[in-house]
Design a protein around this motif. Structure first.
Motif, PDB file in Angstrom:
ATOM      1  N   LYS A 103     -55.520   5.384 -98.174  1.00 37.16           N
ATOM      2  CA  LYS A 103     -56.054   5.281 -96.828  1.00 37.16           C
ATOM      3  C   LYS A 103     -54.970   5.665 -95.824  1.00 37.16           C
ATOM      4  O   LYS A 103     -53.829   5.215 -95.918  1.00 37.16           O
ATOM      5  CB  LYS A 103     -56.532   3.856 -96.556  1.00 37.16           C
ATOM      6  CG  LYS A 103     -57.724   3.453 -97.398  1.00 37.16           C
ATOM      7  CD  LYS A 103     -58.202   2.062 -97.035  1.00 37.16           C
ATOM      8  CE  LYS A 103     -59.417   1.673 -97.876  1.00 37.16           C
ATOM      9  NZ  LYS A 103     -59.897   0.310 -97.541  1.00 37.16           N
ATOM     10  N   THR A 104     -55.321   6.511 -94.884  1.00 34.19           N
ATOM     11  CA  THR A 104     -54.346   6.978 -93.917  1.00 34.19           C
ATOM     12  C   THR A 104     -54.059   5.909 -92.870  1.00 34.19           C
ATOM     13  O   THR A 104     -54.918   5.090 -92.526  1.00 34.19           O
ATOM     14  CB  THR A 104     -54.854   8.253 -93.224  1.00 34.19           C
ATOM     15  OG1 THR A 104     -53.876   8.702 -92.292  1.00 34.19           O
ATOM     16  CG2 THR A 104     -56.152   7.992 -92.485  1.00 34.19           C
ATOM     17  N   THR A 105     -52.840   5.903 -92.388  1.00 33.17           N
ATOM     18  CA  THR A 105     -52.431   5.010 -91.309  1.00 33.17           C
ATOM     19  C   THR A 105     -52.117   5.784 -90.037  1.00 33.17           C
ATOM     20  O   THR A 105     -51.649   5.201 -89.064  1.00 33.17           O
ATOM     21  CB  THR A 105     -51.197   4.204 -91.732  1.00 33.17           C
ATOM     22  OG1 THR A 105     -50.141   5.116 -92.099  1.00 33.17           O
ATOM     23  CG2 THR A 105     -51.518   3.304 -92.910  1.00 33.17           C
ATOM     24  N   ASN A 106     -52.358   7.085 -90.065  1.00 30.10           N
ATOM     25  CA  ASN A 106     -52.096   7.929 -88.908  1.00 30.10           C
ATOM     26  C   ASN A 106     -53.385   8.078 -88.107  1.00 30.10           C
ATOM     27  O   ASN A 106     -54.326   8.746 -88.532  1.00 30.10           O
ATOM     28  CB  ASN A 106     -51.586   9.303 -89.364  1.00 30.10           C
ATOM     29  CG  ASN A 106     -51.175  10.170 -88.184  1.00 30.10           C
ATOM     30  OD1 ASN A 106     -51.216   9.728 -87.035  1.00 30.10           O
ATOM     31  ND2 ASN A 106     -50.788  11.387 -88.460  1.00 30.10           N
ATOM     32  N   HIS A 107     -53.432   7.447 -86.946  1.00 26.99           N
ATOM     33  CA  HIS A 107     -54.610   7.493 -86.090  1.00 26.99           C
ATOM     34  C   HIS A 107     -54.315   8.257 -84.799  1.00 26.99           C
ATOM     35  O   HIS A 107     -54.966   8.007 -83.774  1.00 26.99           O
ATOM     36  CB  HIS A 107     -55.067   6.067 -85.753  1.00 26.99           C
ATOM     37  CG  HIS A 107     -55.277   5.210 -86.962  1.00 26.99           C
ATOM     38  ND1 HIS A 107     -56.263   5.452 -87.901  1.00 26.99           N
ATOM     39  CD2 HIS A 107     -54.614   4.109 -87.412  1.00 26.99           C
ATOM     40  CE1 HIS A 107     -56.211   4.545 -88.853  1.00 26.99           C
ATOM     41  NE2 HIS A 107     -55.219   3.719 -88.589  1.00 26.99           N
ATOM     42  N   GLU A 108     -53.353   9.173 -84.850  1.00 24.60           N
ATOM     43  CA  GLU A 108     -52.955   9.892 -83.647  1.00 24.60           C
ATOM     44  C   GLU A 108     -54.074  10.793 -83.130  1.00 24.60           C
ATOM     45  O   GLU A 108     -54.170  11.046 -81.932  1.00 24.60           O
ATOM     46  CB  GLU A 108     -51.702  10.727 -83.934  1.00 24.60           C
ATOM     47  CG  GLU A 108     -50.464   9.918 -84.301  1.00 24.60           C
ATOM     48  CD  GLU A 108     -49.936   9.137 -83.115  1.00 24.60           C
ATOM     49  OE1 GLU A 108     -50.055   9.627 -81.981  1.00 24.60           O
ATOM     50  OE2 GLU A 108     -49.416   8.027 -83.320  1.00 24.60           O
ATOM     51  N   ALA A 109     -54.896  11.341 -84.029  1.00 27.84           N
ATOM     52  CA  ALA A 109     -55.942  12.272 -83.605  1.00 27.84           C
ATOM     53  C   ALA A 109     -57.196  11.579 -83.102  1.00 27.84           C
ATOM     54  O   ALA A 109     -58.109  12.256 -82.615  1.00 27.84           O
ATOM     55  CB  ALA A 109     -56.294  13.215 -84.759  1.00 27.84           C
ATOM     56  N   MET A 110     -57.259  10.257 -83.207  1.00 31.01           N
ATOM     57  CA  MET A 110     -58.452   9.545 -82.737  1.00 31.01           C
ATOM     58  C   MET A 110     -58.471   9.485 -81.211  1.00 31.01           C
ATOM     59  O   MET A 110     -57.459   9.719 -80.545  1.00 31.01           O
ATOM     60  CB  MET A 110     -58.466   8.122 -83.315  1.00 31.01           C
ATOM     61  CG  MET A 110     -58.627   8.085 -84.811  1.00 31.01           C
ATOM     62  SD  MET A 110     -58.740   6.387 -85.405  1.00 31.01           S
ATOM     63  CE  MET A 110     -58.966   6.674 -87.147  1.00 31.01           C
TER      64      MET A 110
END
Length: 224
Positions: A103-110
């Motif tokens: 599961k990704t923890t990178n939510h920069e594009a949200m």
């Protein structure tokens, strides 16, 4: 009325039929009423081998050769054979692959509720924190510079006051006197050892001369 409707339906079905061949081509035929006739029609159109067994499929179901069509759906001719059902195990395969996906923890594009990218919001917050900590960073830089200048001043003035250095004038004086006393004691011991060895050598020489005189006298007495 029901009889007329049934006869009209049979006439429509008998005169309008789409047939799809194994090669993917679709034909329109108005003289087909059974599955066997559909197979024969495709064998003639596609020049398929007669001794090969074919089957007829409509609406996802395989039909017998003598089955009369009751639907306007397209009929598909397929080679006879194959296995019933499928291999299975696809669900377990999906579960195993899903367990391997991290599961990704990178939510920069949200985006947030206002439509802004999360990376823009985070960058703005980082910039605010950087500006707010400018005074603290300047103070730390000044303190480090002052400490460095103080060390240089002590080094220039000869003050040995480093973090791991030791400076005590009384201790240095006592250590120097102890070293001098040790050297004097070693020299005195070496001198005393030299005198003792010289006196021992003189004593041994005297004893040898006395023994030689006694031996000479004894020999003279024996001769007389």
């Amino acid at each position: 009325k029901l009889i007329l409707l049934d006869s009209l339906l049979q006439e429509i079905l008998y005169n309008n039929m789409f047939i799809k061949s194994p090669l993917g081509k679709t034909y329109f035929c108005d003289q087909i009423s059974t599955a066997q006739e559909a197979i024969q029609f495709i064998q003639v159109k596609e020049n398929l081998p007669i001794n090969f067994v074919w089957k007829c499929e409509q609406n996802g179901k395989f039909l017998d050769e003598n089955y009369k069509f009751t639907s306007l759906s397209t009929v598909t001719i397929l080679p006879h054979g194959g296995l019933l059902g499928g291999k299975g195990g696809f669900g377990s395969l999906l579960r195993s692959i899903g367990a391997q996906i991290e599961k990704t923890t990178n939510h920069e594009a949200m985006r947030d509720l206002s439509g802004r990218r999360q990376r823009d919001v985070n960058n703005e917050q980082r910039l605010k924190n950087y500006v707010a900590g400018a005074t603290e960073r300047e103070r730390e830089a000044r303190e480090k510079k002052e400490i460095k200048l103080e060390k240089l001043r002590r080094l220039a003035e000869g003050e040995n006051k480093g973090k791991y250095d030791f400076s005590d004038p009384l201790y240095d004086k006592a250590r120097s006197e102890t070293e001098e006393k040790v050297h004097e004691a070693v020299e005195a011991a070496m001198a005393a050892g030299g005198e003792a060895s010289s006196s021992k050598a003189h004593t041994s020489n005297t004893e040898d001369d006395f023994a030689k005189d006694n031996l000479k006298r004894k020999n003279e007495g024996d001769a007389g």
